[in-house]
Write a protein that holds these residues in place. Structure first.
Motif: not given
Length: 109
Positions: A3-4, A18-22, A70-75, A78-83
């Protein structure tokens, strides 16, 4: 999944969030690059051909008031944020990869 979230104000005169999911990080990075290209089209709307270099794209990302991936961490489930640093690193890697592999099928991530 990625998600960005972007918000650009001031320098680029865009004042909305703006939010978008990929489905993939590759798709997310391609969209971030497209945001810059759309910005250039708006700024240079009378030009037939517009070109840019990587440093100009990196400067655009740096000047954005807010960008977060935000990248989903399967383990962790939850989503982890990256700047910005992460975004710039992934954009640069994607561009380098696609420059080497011009077959039209680029799946860097």
């Amino acid at each position: 999944k990625a998600v960005v979230s972007t918000q650009s104000t001031g320098v680029h005169r865009v004042s909305s969030k703006t939010y978008a999911e990929f489905e993939s990080l590759t798709e997310c990075i391609q969209t971030i690059i497209k945001i810059y290209e759309e910005h250039l089209k708006h700024v240079y709307n009378k030009e037939e051909k517009i070109s840019y270099n990587v440093s100009q794209l990196m400067e655009f990302i740096q000047e954005m008031s807010d960008i977060l991936v935000l990248i989903f961490d399967k383990e962790l489930a939850k989503y982890r944020p990256h700047g910005k640093g992460f975004v710039k690193q992934k954009v640069y890697g994607y561009l380098a990869f696609t420059a080497i592999n011009k077959n039209g099928k680029s799946y860097y991530f």
